[in-house]
Design a protein around this motif. Structure first.
Motif, PDB file in Angstrom:
ATOM      1  N   VAL A  27       0.992  -1.044  -0.058  1.00 15.61           N
ATOM      2  CA  VAL A  27      -0.022  -0.050   0.124  1.00 15.61           C
ATOM      3  C   VAL A  27       0.827   1.135   0.144  1.00 15.61           C
ATOM      4  O   VAL A  27       1.694   1.275   0.848  1.00 15.61           O
ATOM      5  N   ARG A  34      -3.793   3.048  -1.419  1.00 15.85           N
ATOM      6  CA  ARG A  34      -4.075   2.001  -2.233  1.00 15.85           C
ATOM      7  C   ARG A  34      -2.792   1.166  -2.696  1.00 15.85           C
ATOM      8  O   ARG A  34      -1.986   1.595  -2.800  1.00 15.85           O
ATOM      9  N   GLU A  38      -4.684  -1.669  -7.127  1.00 12.83           N
ATOM     10  CA  GLU A  38      -5.849  -0.683  -7.031  1.00 12.83           C
ATOM     11  C   GLU A  38      -5.796   0.426  -7.677  1.00 12.83           C
ATOM     12  O   GLU A  38      -7.035   0.977  -8.121  1.00 12.83           O
TER      13      GLU A  38
END
Length: 66
Positions: A27, A34, A38
Motif C-alpha cells: 500500500v 491503495r 488498486e
C-alpha cells in the motif's frame, strides 16, 4: 506511459517474480492508501502510479527509468 511500459519497468526494477506481488500487496500513501493494482484498476494514470513507485523506492529505481 502505456500499461505495457509500466509493467516492463516494474519487472526490470523488481523482477518478474516480485513485481506482481509488490503491486498487489504494498500500500502506497501517495496513491491514497491503495496498492499499485488498486490504483491502476481505479483509473489512475500509469505515469502517476509509476512516479509513486519511484518515490516509494528511490534506491531501487535507476535514474534512467524515473
Amino acid at each position: 506511459m502505456r500499461l505495457t511500459d509500466f509493467w516492463q519497468r516494474m519487472d526490470e526494477v523488481f523482477g518478474a517474480g516480485y513485481a506482481p506481488s509488490l503491486a498487489s500487496d504494498q500500500v502506497l500513501t501517495t496513491l491514497g492508501g491503495r496498492t499499485v493494482r488498486e490504483a491502476l484498476d481505479s483509473g489512475v494514470a500509469t505515469i502517476v502510479v509509476w512516479r509513486a513507485v519511484c518515490a516509494a523506492y528511490p534506491d531501487r529505481v535507476p535514474a534512467k527509468l524515473q
